[in-house]
Write a protein that holds these residues in place. Structure first.
Motif, PDB file in Angstrom:
ATOM      1  N   GLN A  42       0.860  -1.176   0.000  1.00  0.00           N
ATOM      2  CA  GLN A  42       0.000   0.000   0.000  1.00  0.00           C
ATOM      3  C   GLN A  42       0.896   1.226   0.000  1.00  0.00           C
ATOM      4  O   GLN A  42       1.903   1.277   0.721  1.00  0.00           O
ATOM      5  CB  GLN A  42      -0.861   0.061   1.252  1.00  0.00           C
ATOM      6  CG  GLN A  42      -1.827  -1.065   1.398  1.00  0.00           C
ATOM      7  CD  GLN A  42      -2.569  -0.976   2.727  1.00  0.00           C
ATOM      8  OE1 GLN A  42      -2.126  -0.326   3.664  1.00  0.00           O
ATOM      9  NE2 GLN A  42      -3.700  -1.633   2.805  1.00  0.00           N
ATOM     10  N   ARG A  43       0.516   2.213  -0.799  1.00  0.00           N
ATOM     11  CA  ARG A  43       1.273   3.461  -0.884  1.00  0.00           C
ATOM     12  C   ARG A  43       2.767   3.207  -1.057  1.00  0.00           C
ATOM     13  O   ARG A  43       3.599   3.776  -0.360  1.00  0.00           O
ATOM     14  CB  ARG A  43       1.033   4.326   0.333  1.00  0.00           C
ATOM     15  CG  ARG A  43      -0.367   4.849   0.409  1.00  0.00           C
ATOM     16  CD  ARG A  43      -0.475   5.865   1.485  1.00  0.00           C
ATOM     17  NE  ARG A  43      -1.847   6.342   1.550  1.00  0.00           N
ATOM     18  CZ  ARG A  43      -2.265   7.193   2.442  1.00  0.00           C
ATOM     19  NH1 ARG A  43      -1.429   7.661   3.332  1.00  0.00           N
ATOM     20  NH2 ARG A  43      -3.511   7.581   2.435  1.00  0.00           N
ATOM     21  N   TRP A  44       3.098   2.353  -1.993  1.00  0.00           N
ATOM     22  CA  TRP A  44       4.494   1.979  -2.221  1.00  0.00           C
ATOM     23  C   TRP A  44       5.240   3.151  -2.837  1.00  0.00           C
ATOM     24  O   TRP A  44       4.765   3.814  -3.750  1.00  0.00           O
ATOM     25  CB  TRP A  44       4.588   0.760  -3.132  1.00  0.00           C
ATOM     26  CG  TRP A  44       5.990   0.291  -3.283  1.00  0.00           C
ATOM     27  CD1 TRP A  44       6.658  -0.554  -2.447  1.00  0.00           C
ATOM     28  CD2 TRP A  44       6.914   0.643  -4.312  1.00  0.00           C
ATOM     29  NE1 TRP A  44       7.944  -0.742  -2.902  1.00  0.00           N
ATOM     30  CE2 TRP A  44       8.122  -0.012  -4.044  1.00  0.00           C
ATOM     31  CE3 TRP A  44       6.838   1.460  -5.442  1.00  0.00           C
ATOM     32  CZ2 TRP A  44       9.247   0.115  -4.856  1.00  0.00           C
ATOM     33  CZ3 TRP A  44       7.949   1.604  -6.248  1.00  0.00           C
ATOM     34  CH2 TRP A  44       9.139   0.919  -5.948  1.00  0.00           C
ATOM     35  N   LYS A  45       6.420   3.429  -2.294  1.00  0.00           N
ATOM     36  CA  LYS A  45       7.261   4.475  -2.862  1.00  0.00           C
ATOM     37  C   LYS A  45       8.716   4.095  -2.721  1.00  0.00           C
ATOM     38  O   LYS A  45       9.072   3.193  -1.961  1.00  0.00           O
ATOM     39  CB  LYS A  45       6.990   5.842  -2.249  1.00  0.00           C
ATOM     40  CG  LYS A  45       6.943   5.911  -0.746  1.00  0.00           C
ATOM     41  CD  LYS A  45       6.694   7.302  -0.216  1.00  0.00           C
ATOM     42  CE  LYS A  45       5.258   7.699  -0.321  1.00  0.00           C
ATOM     43  NZ  LYS A  45       4.944   8.993   0.259  1.00  0.00           N
ATOM     44  N   THR A  46       9.535   4.797  -3.470  1.00  0.00           N
ATOM     45  CA  THR A  46      10.967   4.583  -3.448  1.00  0.00           C
ATOM     46  C   THR A  46      11.649   5.946  -3.486  1.00  0.00           C
ATOM     47  O   THR A  46      11.085   6.906  -4.029  1.00  0.00           O
ATOM     48  CB  THR A  46      11.427   3.712  -4.636  1.00  0.00           C
ATOM     49  OG1 THR A  46      12.843   3.596  -4.609  1.00  0.00           O
ATOM     50  CG2 THR A  46      11.004   4.305  -5.970  1.00  0.00           C
ATOM     51  N   ALA A  47      12.843   6.031  -2.941  1.00  0.00           N
ATOM     52  CA  ALA A  47      13.584   7.290  -2.940  1.00  0.00           C
ATOM     53  C   ALA A  47      14.112   7.630  -4.332  1.00  0.00           C
ATOM     54  O   ALA A  47      14.468   8.773  -4.604  1.00  0.00           O
ATOM     55  CB  ALA A  47      14.745   7.209  -1.952  1.00  0.00           C
ATOM     56  N   LYS A  48      14.138   6.658  -5.223  1.00  0.00           N
ATOM     57  CA  LYS A  48      14.728   6.866  -6.546  1.00  0.00           C
ATOM     58  C   LYS A  48      13.786   7.521  -7.546  1.00  0.00           C
ATOM     59  O   LYS A  48      14.226   8.075  -8.542  1.00  0.00           O
ATOM     60  CB  LYS A  48      15.230   5.538  -7.103  1.00  0.00           C
ATOM     61  CG  LYS A  48      16.328   4.949  -6.258  1.00  0.00           C
ATOM     62  CD  LYS A  48      16.791   3.630  -6.786  1.00  0.00           C
ATOM     63  CE  LYS A  48      17.871   3.077  -5.858  1.00  0.00           C
ATOM     64  NZ  LYS A  48      18.414   1.840  -6.351  1.00  0.00           N
ATOM     65  N   VAL A  49      12.477   7.421  -7.309  1.00  0.00           N
ATOM     66  CA  VAL A  49      11.488   7.958  -8.249  1.00  0.00           C
ATOM     67  C   VAL A  49      10.430   8.699  -7.447  1.00  0.00           C
ATOM     68  O   VAL A  49       9.973   8.209  -6.420  1.00  0.00           O
ATOM     69  CB  VAL A  49      10.820   6.819  -9.074  1.00  0.00           C
ATOM     70  CG1 VAL A  49       9.813   7.382 -10.060  1.00  0.00           C
ATOM     71  CG2 VAL A  49      11.854   5.984  -9.790  1.00  0.00           C
ATOM     72  N   TRP A  50      10.002   9.883  -7.953  1.00  0.00           N
ATOM     73  CA  TRP A  50       8.977  10.646  -7.269  1.00  0.00           C
ATOM     74  C   TRP A  50       7.610  10.007  -7.495  1.00  0.00           C
ATOM     75  O   TRP A  50       7.290   9.583  -8.597  1.00  0.00           O
ATOM     76  CB  TRP A  50       8.948  12.083  -7.789  1.00  0.00           C
ATOM     77  CG  TRP A  50       7.872  12.877  -7.138  1.00  0.00           C
ATOM     78  CD1 TRP A  50       7.961  13.560  -5.956  1.00  0.00           C
ATOM     79  CD2 TRP A  50       6.536  13.058  -7.602  1.00  0.00           C
ATOM     80  NE1 TRP A  50       6.768  14.145  -5.657  1.00  0.00           N
ATOM     81  CE2 TRP A  50       5.865  13.858  -6.660  1.00  0.00           C
ATOM     82  CE3 TRP A  50       5.845  12.613  -8.717  1.00  0.00           C
ATOM     83  CZ2 TRP A  50       4.538  14.228  -6.801  1.00  0.00           C
ATOM     84  CZ3 TRP A  50       4.514  12.981  -8.854  1.00  0.00           C
ATOM     85  CH2 TRP A  50       3.874  13.784  -7.908  1.00  0.00           C
ATOM     86  N   GLY A  51       6.811   9.931  -6.437  1.00  0.00           N
ATOM     87  CA  GLY A  51       5.446   9.439  -6.544  1.00  0.00           C
ATOM     88  C   GLY A  51       5.207   8.247  -5.642  1.00  0.00           C
ATOM     89  O   GLY A  51       6.057   7.877  -4.825  1.00  0.00           O
ATOM     90  N   ASP A  52       4.026   7.676  -5.773  1.00  0.00           N
ATOM     91  CA  ASP A  52       3.701   6.448  -5.053  1.00  0.00           C
ATOM     92  C   ASP A  52       2.650   5.672  -5.824  1.00  0.00           C
ATOM     93  O   ASP A  52       1.978   6.207  -6.689  1.00  0.00           O
ATOM     94  CB  ASP A  52       3.234   6.722  -3.617  1.00  0.00           C
ATOM     95  CG  ASP A  52       1.861   7.364  -3.530  1.00  0.00           C
ATOM     96  OD1 ASP A  52       1.341   7.845  -4.547  1.00  0.00           O
ATOM     97  OD2 ASP A  52       1.296   7.389  -2.434  1.00  0.00           O
TER      98      ASP A  52
END
Length: 137
Positions: A42-52
């Motif tokens: 849920q609401r997966w995000k990464t520091a490498k790409v903007w967004g979720d």
């Protein structure tokens, strides 16, 4: 109960549209589970790409990246129409980043789909529209 949830969130200083979005994501999660999806993030995000990504889950052998759009009424634009070109591009970038965490052999063979779930939080009850394969790579 939904009205009490939304009132308690508003008292904590969360704007109404964000509270609607959060409630819509919760409702969509349980709806997709009832449809047989196995939600893994849920609401997966990464520091490498903007967004979720709102939800990531398996629908049988297909890995689904799910964008949830919630509305408090069915007036004006449909909820799914808010998934515009920029949003789709962001979701594609996020999906590529998510898949980089898979072993290469699996990554090349996994079936991927982008779904959109419209959630309408109405006084008469919650209504859903699930668009499987709403857009492609």
């Amino acid at each position: 109960m939904r009205r009490l949830d939304s009132l308690s969130v508003r008292r904590e200083g969360v704007p109404a549209h964000l509270a609607t979005g959060e409630q819509g994501e919760r409702e969509a999660l349980f709806h997709l589970r009832r449809l047989g999806y196995t939600v893994v993030a849920q609401r997966w995000k990464t520091a490498k790409v903007w967004g979720d990504i709102d939800l990531v889950g398996w629908d049988g052998p297909t890995l689904c990246f799910v964008e949830v759009k919630a509305r408090g009424a069915r007036d004006g634009m449909t909820a799914e129409s808010a998934v515009d070109r920029d949003k789709r591009e962001m979701l594609r970038r996020m999906a590529r980043a998510y898949l980089k965490g898979f072993p290469e052999k699996l990554r090349d063979n996994v079936s991927v789909r982008f779904d959109v779930v419209s959630v309408y939080l109405l006084p008469t009850g919650t209504e859903f529209e699930v668009y499987k394969g709403a857009f492609g790579w």
